[in-house]
Write an enzyme that holds these catalytic residues in place. Structure first.
Site, mmCIF file in Angstrom:
data_model
loop_
_atom_site.group_PDB
_atom_site.id
_atom_site.type_symbol
_atom_site.label_atom_id
_atom_site.label_comp_id
_atom_site.label_asym_id
_atom_site.label_seq_id
_atom_site.Cartn_x
_atom_site.Cartn_y
_atom_site.Cartn_z
ATOM 1 C CD GLN A 38 -5.759 -9.944 11.007
ATOM 2 O OE1 GLN A 38 -6.787 -9.341 10.688
ATOM 3 N NE2 GLN A 38 -4.590 -9.744 10.411
ATOM 4 N N PRO B 199 -8.591 0.246 4.941
ATOM 5 C CG PRO B 199 -6.438 0.221 4.027
ATOM 6 C CD PRO B 199 -7.188 0.513 5.307
ATOM 7 C CB THR C 246 -0.166 -9.899 9.853
ATOM 8 O OG1 THR C 246 0.650 -10.433 8.807
ATOM 9 C CG2 THR C 246 -1.168 -8.928 9.275
ATOM 10 C CB ILE D 127 -0.966 -0.011 1.213
ATOM 11 C CG1 ILE D 127 -1.943 -1.189 1.092
ATOM 12 C CG2 ILE D 127 -1.738 1.300 1.320
ATOM 13 C CD1 ILE D 127 -2.886 -1.340 2.301
ATOM 14 C CE1 TYR E 126 -8.108 -10.383 4.817
ATOM 15 C CE2 TYR E 126 -10.143 -9.161 5.169
ATOM 16 C CZ TYR E 126 -9.186 -10.054 5.616
ATOM 17 O OH TYR E 126 -9.297 -10.600 6.872
ATOM 18 C CB VAL E 127 -5.019 -4.151 -0.138
ATOM 19 C CG1 VAL E 127 -4.457 -3.376 -1.328
ATOM 20 C CG2 VAL E 127 -5.978 -3.270 0.673
ATOM 21 C CE1 TYR F 112 -2.469 -5.733 10.394
ATOM 22 C CE2 TYR F 112 -4.868 -5.784 10.285
ATOM 23 C CZ TYR F 112 -3.650 -5.431 9.738
ATOM 24 O OH TYR F 112 -3.614 -4.775 8.529
ATOM 25 C CG ASP G 128 -2.896 -12.946 10.777
ATOM 26 O OD1 ASP G 128 -2.680 -11.861 11.330
ATOM 27 O OD2 ASP G 128 -3.393 -13.061 9.637
HETATM 28 N N1 CAA Z 1 -14.102 -18.283 12.257
HETATM 29 C C1 CAA Z 1 -14.292 -19.334 13.066
HETATM 30 N N2 CAA Z 1 -13.429 -20.364 13.135
HETATM 31 C C2 CAA Z 1 -12.338 -20.305 12.367
HETATM 32 C C3 CAA Z 1 -12.078 -19.221 11.514
HETATM 33 C C4 CAA Z 1 -13.020 -18.196 11.481
HETATM 34 N N3 CAA Z 1 -12.872 -17.126 10.677
HETATM 35 N N4 CAA Z 1 -10.908 -19.438 10.876
HETATM 36 C C5 CAA Z 1 -10.434 -20.619 11.334
HETATM 37 N N5 CAA Z 1 -11.313 -21.156 12.214
HETATM 38 C C6 CAA Z 1 -11.192 -22.413 12.916
HETATM 39 C C7 CAA Z 1 -10.722 -23.518 12.010
HETATM 40 O O1 CAA Z 1 -11.799 -24.111 11.333
HETATM 41 C C8 CAA Z 1 -10.058 -24.487 12.985
HETATM 42 O O2 CAA Z 1 -11.076 -25.230 13.619
HETATM 43 P P1 CAA Z 1 -10.766 -26.668 14.263
HETATM 44 O O3 CAA Z 1 -9.691 -26.490 15.297
HETATM 45 O O4 CAA Z 1 -12.084 -27.059 14.858
HETATM 46 O O5 CAA Z 1 -10.333 -27.546 13.131
HETATM 47 C C9 CAA Z 1 -9.465 -23.565 13.966
HETATM 48 O O6 CAA Z 1 -10.192 -22.334 13.880
HETATM 49 C C10 CAA Z 1 -8.025 -23.259 13.642
HETATM 50 O O7 CAA Z 1 -7.542 -22.751 14.760
HETATM 51 P P2 CAA Z 1 -6.005 -22.809 15.015
HETATM 52 O O8 CAA Z 1 -5.783 -22.608 16.459
HETATM 53 O O9 CAA Z 1 -5.391 -24.010 14.384
HETATM 54 O O10 CAA Z 1 -5.591 -21.529 14.202
HETATM 55 P P3 CAA Z 1 -4.170 -20.966 13.992
HETATM 56 O O11 CAA Z 1 -3.638 -20.395 15.234
HETATM 57 O O12 CAA Z 1 -3.344 -21.949 13.259
HETATM 58 O O13 CAA Z 1 -4.507 -19.717 13.071
HETATM 59 C C11 CAA Z 1 -5.126 -18.486 11.218
HETATM 60 C C12 CAA Z 1 -5.274 -19.837 11.933
HETATM 61 C C13 CAA Z 1 -3.665 -18.274 10.805
HETATM 62 C C14 CAA Z 1 -5.535 -17.343 12.094
HETATM 63 C C15 CAA Z 1 -6.003 -18.584 10.010
HETATM 64 O O14 CAA Z 1 -7.326 -18.809 10.427
HETATM 65 C C16 CAA Z 1 -5.973 -17.305 9.181
HETATM 66 O O15 CAA Z 1 -5.034 -17.047 8.457
HETATM 67 N N6 CAA Z 1 -7.048 -16.512 9.268
HETATM 68 C C17 CAA Z 1 -7.173 -15.293 8.507
HETATM 69 C C18 CAA Z 1 -6.590 -14.145 9.274
HETATM 70 C C19 CAA Z 1 -6.698 -12.920 8.439
HETATM 71 O O16 CAA Z 1 -7.733 -12.565 7.910
HETATM 72 N N7 CAA Z 1 -5.597 -12.217 8.307
HETATM 73 C C20 CAA Z 1 -5.560 -11.033 7.510
HETATM 74 C C21 CAA Z 1 -4.184 -10.874 6.960
HETATM 75 S S1 CAA Z 1 -4.109 -9.530 5.807
HETATM 76 C C22 CAA Z 1 -4.331 -8.204 6.771
HETATM 77 O O17 CAA Z 1 -4.279 -8.218 7.950
HETATM 78 C C23 CAA Z 1 -4.579 -6.915 6.044
HETATM 79 C C24 CAA Z 1 -5.843 -6.321 6.451
HETATM 80 O O18 CAA Z 1 -5.830 -5.291 7.139
HETATM 81 C C25 CAA Z 1 -7.139 -6.907 6.023
#
Ligand code: CAA
Length: 246
Positions: free
Chosen positions: A150, A183, A92, A14, A185-186, A153, A94
């Protein structure tokens, strides 16, 4: 005389688009980067040169107050006072909260939120004294609505807008505006770092059906930096494709 703008995290996804956009409309631009990215910053500067944009780069870890004060001092001595500050540096780490370690919490708070104090503090009084300034904080949709994985974050990004709302009141009578751009998601390295399945599921929930292009964030920043936005302060401008509407 051209206004001087500093963009922290200026060589990132960005940040680059913001630098390009502001440089194209005539600002004297300085792009900050982390000291560990000096080689990348040199390449970045050459790439901008090839586009016809002369943009200065400066290394500083904005999670350090001392480093930030030094950076602002060097820019002010070399290029003049900073008129526009875009707080864009962010990372991040995460993790679901049950797995989140203290260092993942602290890193995100220090880089994304403490940096906003660290860099704004040394430019602030000069803006008040000169009677003009623009502080633009790049937050996130996830600071507005929260996001699984997050807690760090989302806390930092929500904190940025709290800072915006308070500081806007301190600058309002002095010609200094403070605003947030949030923003969605970019298309950047940050979102590419997500697991592909997670990313696809997020994109499928965006009403516009796609991520933002960095230029779409930069356009909002350019508007808030301009004289045209003179009556807007303390605002949070979402640029999220309809992902969060409130
Ligand atoms: N809602 C509910 N449950 C969810 C979920 C959600 N959104 N996402 C994952 N889960 C669940 C999974 O299904 C899994 O369930 P089970 O244990 O029952 O199988 C469990 O949560 C996974 O938990 P973990 O403890 O194993 O998770 P983890 O610590 O390994 O982390 C994560 C997983 C890395 C957070 C992954 O879910 C992820 O990447 N999520 C997206 C995070 C995101 O949006 N980041 C944005 C990055 S970009 C940015 O930040 C820019 C911006 O400003 C937008």
């Amino acid at each position: 005389m051209a206004r001087t703008a500093l963009v922290t995290g200026g060589i990132g996804g960005i940040g680059t688009a913001i630098c390009q956009r502001l440089a194209k409309v005539g600002y004297n631009l300085v792009a900050n980067h982390h000291p560990s990215e000096s080689e990348a910053a040199e390449r970045w500067k050459q790439e901008r040169m090839a586009e016809g944009l002369a943009i200065a780069t400066i290394a500083a870890d904005v999670s350090s107050f001392e480093e930030s004060v030094r950076m602002v001092g060097e820019i002010t001595d070399g290029q003049g006072p900073i008129d526009v500050l875009v707080n864009c540096a962010g990372i991040t780490r995460d993790k679901s909260f049950k797995k989140m370690e203290l260092d993942q919490w602290q890193a995100v708070i220090q880089v994304n939120l403490d940096s906003v104090f660290n860099v704004t503090r040394p430019v602030w009084e000069g803006m008040l004294e000169r009677g003009f300034g623009r502080v633009i904080n790049i937050s996130s949709v996830n600071g507005q609505r929260g996001q699984f994985g997050q807690a760090n974050y989302s806390a930092a990004k929500a904190g940025m807008h709290g800072f915006t709302m308070a500081l806007a009141q301190e600058g309002a009578a002095k010609g200094v505006t403070v605003n947030t751009v949030s923003p969605g998601y970019v298309e950047t390295a940050m979102t590419l770092a997500m697991d592909e399945a997670v990313r696809n599921s997020i994109v499928s929930g965006i009403p516009m059906g796609r991520m933002a292009r960095p230029e779409e964030i930069a356009a909002a920043v350019a508007f808030l930096a301009s004289d045209e936005s003179s009556y807007i302060t303390g605002a949070n401008l979402p640029v999220n494709g309809g992902l969060f509407i409130h």
